[in-house]
Design an enzyme around this catalytic site. Structure first.
Site, PDB file in Angstrom:
ATOM      1  N   GLU A  36      -9.656  -1.822   5.103  1.00  0.00           N
ATOM      2  CA  GLU A  36     -10.337  -1.583   6.368  1.00  0.00           C
ATOM      3  C   GLU A  36     -11.640  -2.330   6.636  1.00  0.00           C
ATOM      4  O   GLU A  36     -12.104  -2.891   5.278  1.00  0.00           O
ATOM      5  CB  GLU A  36     -10.751   0.024   6.428  1.00  0.00           C
TER       6      GLU A  36
ATOM      7  N   ASP B 122       0.899  -1.121  -0.129  1.00  0.00           N
ATOM      8  CA  ASP B 122       0.042   0.063  -0.167  1.00  0.00           C
ATOM      9  C   ASP B 122       0.797   1.169   0.074  1.00  0.00           C
ATOM     10  O   ASP B 122       2.026   1.271   0.083  1.00  0.00           O
ATOM     11  CB  ASP B 122      -0.968  -0.105   1.010  1.00  0.00           C
TER      12      ASP B 122
ATOM     13  N   ASN C 135      -7.788  -3.068  14.062  1.00  0.00           N
ATOM     14  CA  ASN C 135      -9.130  -3.111  13.572  1.00  0.00           C
ATOM     15  C   ASN C 135      -9.213  -4.163  12.776  1.00  0.00           C
ATOM     16  O   ASN C 135     -10.493  -4.469  12.047  1.00  0.00           O
ATOM     17  CB  ASN C 135      -9.565  -1.934  12.949  1.00  0.00           C
TER      18      ASN C 135
ATOM     19  N   HIS D  82      -7.425  -4.933   9.742  1.00  0.00           N
ATOM     20  CA  HIS D  82      -7.052  -4.633   8.410  1.00  0.00           C
ATOM     21  C   HIS D  82      -5.962  -5.371   8.070  1.00  0.00           C
ATOM     22  O   HIS D  82      -4.986  -5.647   8.667  1.00  0.00           O
ATOM     23  CB  HIS D  82      -7.134  -3.128   8.100  1.00  0.00           C
TER      24      HIS D  82
HETATM   25  C1  F6R Z   1       1.192  -1.867   5.970  1.00  0.00           C
HETATM   26  C2  F6R Z   1       0.080  -2.440   6.121  1.00  0.00           C
HETATM   27  C3  F6R Z   1      -0.908  -2.535   7.231  1.00  0.00           C
HETATM   28  C4  F6R Z   1       0.063  -2.834   8.416  1.00  0.00           C
HETATM   29  C5  F6R Z   1      -0.845  -2.937   9.865  1.00  0.00           C
HETATM   30  C6  F6R Z   1      -0.233  -3.108  11.039  1.00  0.00           C
HETATM   31  O1  F6R Z   1       1.821  -2.029   4.786  1.00  0.00           O
HETATM   32  O2  F6R Z   1      -0.175  -3.325   5.196  1.00  0.00           O
HETATM   33  O3  F6R Z   1      -1.871  -3.575   7.230  1.00  0.00           O
HETATM   34  O4  F6R Z   1       0.685  -3.953   8.580  1.00  0.00           O
HETATM   35  O5  F6R Z   1      -1.561  -1.616   9.855  1.00  0.00           O
HETATM   36  O6  F6R Z   1       1.035  -2.077  11.180  1.00  0.00           O
HETATM   37  P1  F6R Z   1       1.912  -2.127  12.391  1.00  0.00           P
HETATM   38  O7  F6R Z   1       2.907  -3.245  11.631  1.00  0.00           O
HETATM   39  O8  F6R Z   1       2.806  -0.723  12.362  1.00  0.00           O
HETATM   40  O9  F6R Z   1       1.353  -2.333  13.538  1.00  0.00           O
END
Ligand code: F6R
Length: 256
Positions: free
Chosen positions: A143, A67, A136, A138
């Site tokens: 989301e 992303d 959450n 995702h």
């Molecule tokens: C980032 C991504 C997100 C993260 C998620 C957890 O490229 O795809 O899904 O993996 O938000 O983020 P952290 O690891 O910072 O807790």
């Protein structure tokens, strides 16, 4: 789903690195799907060590990030382009020109997202998709309520995600409101999925992903439908699992 519970984040990184290396063995041009964020940092650090030791070579690898924020110049230090270059491409000795990040700065975002999908297809698909999970539920920036068949496209970030990611920005107001993310359908096409999660903040989302109903309210629960989904978590992230003892038993009693 295969679930491995590790004592801490370092062990998560080591077990995940073993798995990545095993899954890429013998491939001249491995194709990696790359997550940003804190969760995979131990894994990337371990892969850096293993590549320095000659256990694995990423020089010919292709990479596709999950992303990117909309509206951040790819040169902006907080863009995922820069983050991926800093935390993955450089340490692992990958060629930056062979690593694509969705373009959140294109004049035509939809056309750029379609081109990104096409590039994954041309590469023959992703061999190992590395994933983290949001508090959450995702994955990527899909989301809650994201379509299970979605492809790379523009998404609006939830306030929860913007709050979670505000730690990287000066305040929540400066966190971008939109992103371009691989879809859940894109992620599910990867040949292997490797999810890493640590810490008690992830415990609810991890339990919903592994043991909850498959529901768009927890996008990560779609992993229950993948044939090769490998989940590596630490004790704190496993704290809400009803079947934690079963997963420990399975790991300790591998056939053969
Ligand atoms: C980032 C991504 C997100 C993260 C998620 C957890 O490229 O795809 O899904 O993996 O938000 O983020 P952290 O690891 O910072 O807790």
């Amino acid at each position: 789903m295969e679930v491995v519970i590790c004592s801490d984040g370092d062990e998560v990184g080591a077990v995940a690195a073993d798995r990545v290396i095993a899954q890429l063995a013998g491939k001249h041009t491995p194709v990696l799907g790359l997550a940003t964020g804190s969760s995979p940092l131990n894994l990337y650090a371990e892969l850096e060590r293993r590549s320095a030791a000659g256990d694995v070579d990423f020089a010919h690898a292709l990479g596709f990030a999950l992303d990117e924020y909309v509206g951040l110049d790819p040169q902006h230090p907080l863009s995922y382009r820069q983050t991926i270059d800093r935390t993955v491409v450089k340490p692992l000795g990958m060629n930056p020109e062979r690593v694509r990040v969705p373009n959140g700065f294109a004049a035509d975002l939809e056309a750029a997202a379609d081109e990104f999908e096409e590039a994954i297809r041309e590469a023959g698909g992703i061999d190992v998709q590395i994933l983290g999970i949001g508090s959450n539920g995702h994955i990527g920036f899909n989301e809650p309520t994201s379509s299970f068949t979605s492809r790379t496209r523009i998404k609006t970030l939830t306030q929860q995600t913007r709050k979670d990611n505000a730690r990287f920005f000066s305040d929540d107001e400066t966190v971008p409101t939109h992103c371009v993310s691989q879809g859940l359908g894109t992620i599910m096409d990867a040949h292997n999925l490797l999810m890493v999660a640590s810490g008690e903040k992830k415990a609810d989302a991890v339990a919903a992903m592994i043991e909850g109903p498959v529901s768009a309210m927890c996008p990560a629960s779609i992993l229950q439908f993948h044939r090769r989904a490998f989940i590596i978590i630490d004790e704190a992230a496993a704290a809400k699992l009803t079947y934690a003892d079963y997963f420990r038993h399975v790991a300790a009693n591998q056939p053969g």
